[in-house]
Design an enzyme around this catalytic site. Structure first.
Site, PDB file in Angstrom:
ATOM      1  CB  CYS A  15      -0.951  -0.002   1.193  1.00 44.92           C
ATOM      2  SG  CYS A  15      -0.188  -0.541   2.727  1.00 44.92           S
ATOM      3  CE  LYS A  26       6.245  -6.119   2.734  1.00 40.99           C
ATOM      4  NZ  LYS A  26       4.990  -6.115   3.510  1.00 40.99           N
ATOM      5  CG  HIS A  41      -0.993   3.987   4.738  1.00 40.65           C
ATOM      6  ND1 HIS A  41      -1.700   3.614   5.855  1.00 40.65           N
ATOM      7  CD2 HIS A  41      -0.437   2.845   4.246  1.00 40.65           C
ATOM      8  CE1 HIS A  41      -1.580   2.304   6.032  1.00 40.65           C
ATOM      9  NE2 HIS A  41      -0.830   1.809   5.064  1.00 40.65           N
TER      10      HIS A  41
HETATM   11  N1  LIG Z   1      -4.841  -3.603   4.811  1.00 41.01           N
HETATM   12  C1  LIG Z   1      -4.126  -2.986   3.874  1.00 41.01           C
HETATM   13  O1  LIG Z   1      -4.031  -1.746   3.823  1.00 41.01           O
HETATM   14  C2  LIG Z   1      -3.418  -3.781   2.819  1.00 41.01           C
HETATM   15  C3  LIG Z   1      -2.815  -3.101   1.762  1.00 41.01           C
HETATM   16  C4  LIG Z   1      -2.153  -3.810   0.770  1.00 41.01           C
HETATM   17  C5  LIG Z   1      -2.129  -5.184   0.870  1.00 41.01           C
HETATM   18  N2  LIG Z   1      -2.727  -5.836   1.912  1.00 41.01           N
HETATM   19  C6  LIG Z   1      -2.687  -7.300   1.946  1.00 41.01           C
HETATM   20  O2  LIG Z   1      -4.007  -7.781   1.718  1.00 41.01           O
HETATM   21  C7  LIG Z   1      -4.198  -9.023   2.391  1.00 41.01           C
HETATM   22  C8  LIG Z   1      -5.428  -8.944   3.275  1.00 41.01           C
HETATM   23  O3  LIG Z   1      -5.232  -7.961   4.270  1.00 41.01           O
HETATM   24  P1  LIG Z   1      -6.396  -7.496   5.274  1.00 41.01           P
HETATM   25  O4  LIG Z   1      -5.888  -6.239   5.861  1.00 41.01           O
HETATM   26  O5  LIG Z   1      -7.717  -7.508   4.591  1.00 41.01           O
HETATM   27  O6  LIG Z   1      -6.369  -8.674   6.378  1.00 41.01           O
HETATM   28  P2  LIG Z   1      -7.522  -9.109   7.403  1.00 41.01           P
HETATM   29  O7  LIG Z   1      -8.434  -7.988   7.716  1.00 41.01           O
HETATM   30  O8  LIG Z   1      -6.789  -9.753   8.535  1.00 41.01           O
HETATM   31  O9  LIG Z   1      -8.365 -10.237   6.611  1.00 41.01           O
HETATM   32  C9  LIG Z   1      -7.800 -11.447   6.182  1.00 41.01           C
HETATM   33  C10 LIG Z   1      -8.890 -12.295   5.513  1.00 41.01           C
HETATM   34  O10 LIG Z   1      -8.239 -13.406   4.917  1.00 41.01           O
HETATM   35  C11 LIG Z   1      -8.911 -14.603   5.269  1.00 41.01           C
HETATM   36  N3  LIG Z   1      -7.939 -15.700   5.294  1.00 41.01           N
HETATM   37  C12 LIG Z   1      -6.828 -15.800   6.034  1.00 41.01           C
HETATM   38  N4  LIG Z   1      -6.179 -16.953   5.776  1.00 41.01           N
HETATM   39  C13 LIG Z   1      -6.907 -17.594   4.839  1.00 41.01           C
HETATM   40  C14 LIG Z   1      -6.772 -18.824   4.151  1.00 41.01           C
HETATM   41  N5  LIG Z   1      -5.751 -19.652   4.373  1.00 41.01           N
HETATM   42  N6  LIG Z   1      -7.716 -19.165   3.242  1.00 41.01           N
HETATM   43  C15 LIG Z   1      -8.756 -18.334   2.981  1.00 41.01           C
HETATM   44  N7  LIG Z   1      -8.940 -17.154   3.584  1.00 41.01           N
HETATM   45  C16 LIG Z   1      -8.033 -16.788   4.515  1.00 41.01           C
HETATM   46  C17 LIG Z   1      -9.512 -14.322   6.635  1.00 41.01           C
HETATM   47  O11 LIG Z   1     -10.561 -15.231   6.834  1.00 41.01           O
HETATM   48  P3  LIG Z   1     -11.517 -15.211   8.134  1.00 41.01           P
HETATM   49  O12 LIG Z   1     -12.334 -13.950   7.987  1.00 41.01           O
HETATM   50  O13 LIG Z   1     -12.346 -16.436   8.001  1.00 41.01           O
HETATM   51  O14 LIG Z   1     -10.591 -15.201   9.311  1.00 41.01           O
HETATM   52  C18 LIG Z   1      -9.938 -12.856   6.451  1.00 41.01           C
HETATM   53  O15 LIG Z   1     -11.212 -12.794   5.855  1.00 41.01           O
HETATM   54  C19 LIG Z   1      -2.891  -9.294   3.124  1.00 41.01           C
HETATM   55  O16 LIG Z   1      -2.084 -10.111   2.304  1.00 41.01           O
HETATM   56  C20 LIG Z   1      -2.277  -7.919   3.268  1.00 41.01           C
HETATM   57  O17 LIG Z   1      -0.887  -7.958   3.379  1.00 41.01           O
HETATM   58  C21 LIG Z   1      -3.380  -5.165   2.882  1.00 41.01           C
END
Ligand SMILES: NC(=O)c1ccc[n+]([C@@H]2O[C@H](COP(=O)([O-])OP(=O)(O)OC[C@H]3O[C@@H](n4cnc5c(N)ncnc54)[C@H](OP(=O)(O)O)[C@@H]3O)[C@@H](O)[C@H]2O)c1
Length: 338
Positions: free
Chosen positions: A129, A214, A243
């Site tokens: 991000c 990164k 951010h």
């Molecule tokens: N947040 C940001 O600003 C941002 C920016 C760029 C990239 N990212 C990336 O985007 C991804 C998601 O981030 P997030 O912030 O949305 O995380 P989050 O709020 O913790 O949500 C993670 C989601 O992934 C699901 N999950 C985890 N392990 C899984 C698996 N093995 N199989 C299927 N589903 C699974 C979880 O399921 P449950 O709901 O069932 O627990 C949850 O719904 C990460 O890789 C992060 O690094 C995030």
């Protein structure tokens, strides 16, 4: 009738939920939408109820696009399900860090390097991000005069850590204001409410963190320029979403403030808010929920002729993740790459 696509979304946390909003708001051509997470359940997002199914390889059958918004790492969602998705003929687009630096995987911001999509082999990565918002703004300046060096400091919202961290800031802030002393820290090593944490990720070479590296590695990959040197101090701040970044750049030839403003005014995905005397500059509260990357506080360095200072703000969940992924898919459709 224009073609519609079977979409599977893996993960419905902070990014996955935003992805659903973006898909609807942009009228992405979905034929069938399936949502996978770790457990089967119903989720209500933005006034709609969605069925969520437990992730399994068979659930990927028939998918055209698989958008990954799950966890990272060797047992994470994209490491587990991206290879079988590609085997089944789907295009996988990943939000996480697992494949970003893989030379076989295009790392793409549609406003910056859309041409890299044409070399895809089924998997495309969306950058970190902080890199997305920095490079969406810096790339148009790079095209004017090569950027040689970047020094950035980030002020990153807790939404960047996911749903649980948003809840943690909310809970801690209420507890502190209620005078409670025993405040639990689960998502971060220290209290985030009314505090600032100068660590995002683990410490690596030269004492810089994974998040800080990164910014350097992803910038080089997307600009196809290994000579560009980026250093960063990535800081978590008690902001729910959006951010902010203080970014200093040195270009080969000097770019005046006026010219920089002209470039930003014409740059895709960038909105200039730069009237400091009138108290107008970008802020996370205003950027949250918005698509663009906002740039302001443009200053020439008083001591370095080719140095410019920028203040860059964006919704990290939206342009920093969900929107960028959907834009990648839209660009692939538009260019006949799927
Ligand atoms: N947040 C940001 O600003 C941002 C920016 C760029 C990239 N990212 C990336 O985007 C991804 C998601 O981030 P997030 O912030 O949305 O995380 P989050 O709020 O913790 O949500 C993670 C989601 O992934 C699901 N999950 C985890 N392990 C899984 C698996 N093995 N199989 C299927 N589903 C699974 C979880 O399921 P449950 O709901 O069932 O627990 C949850 O719904 C990460 O890789 C992060 O690094 C995030």
């Amino acid at each position: 009738m224009s073609k519609k696509y079977n979409v599977v979304l893996v993960g419905i946390g902070a990014v996955g939920a935003e992805m659903l909003k973006v898909i609807h708001q942009r009228d992405f051509p979905v034929s069938e939408l399936k949502i996978l997470a770790r457990s089967t359940r119903e989720e209500e997002i933005d006034g709609r109820t969605y069925q969520v199914r437990a992730a399994a390889v068979e659930e990927l059958d028939g998918a055209d696009f698989v958008f990954f918004a799950g966890t990272e790492g060797s047992k994470g969602a994209s490491a587990t399900y991206a290879p079988p998705a590609i085997e089944r003929g789907a295009v996988a687009i990943d939000n996480g860090a697992d494949f970003r630096l893989d030379p076989e995987v295009p790392l793409v911001i549609p406003e910056v390097n859309p041409e890299d999509l044409k070399n895809h082999k089924g998997l495309i990565a969306s950058p970190n991000c902080s890199t997305i918002q920095m490079l969406t703004a810096v790339a148009p300046l790079y095209r004017e005069s090569r950027v040689q060096r970047i020094i950035a400091s980030t002020y990153q919202a807790v939404s960047g850590t996911g749903r649980a961290a948003i809840a943690e800031l909310d809970r801690q802030a209420r507890q502190v204001l209620a005078g409670e002393e025993d405040v639990k820290c689960e998502e971060y090593p220290y209290r985030i409410a009314f505090n600032v944490l100068p660590q995002i990720g683990g410490f690596k070479e030269f004492g810089f963190t994974t998040e800080e590296w990164k910014m350097d590695r992803e910038t080089r990959k997307m600009l196809h320029d290994d000579s560009i040197k980026t250093v960063c101090t990535a800081v978590r701040v008690p902001v729910f979403n959006g951010h902010a970044e203080s970014v200093y750049i040195e270009t080969e030839k000097p770019i005046s403030v006026e010219r920089a403003r002209e470039i930003f005014s014409a740059a895709p995905g960038v909105v200039l808010i730069d009237e400091p005397e009138a108290g107008r500059y970008p802020m996370p509260l205003d950027a949250s929920g918005q698509d663009p990357v906002f740039v302001g506080r443009i200053r020439r360095d008083p001591y370095v002729e080719n140095g410019l200072h920028l203040w860059i703000v964006a919704d990290n969940i939206r342009k920093g993740a969900a929107l960028n992924v959907v834009q990648i898919a839209e660009k692939m459709i538009a260019d006949g790459l799927i």
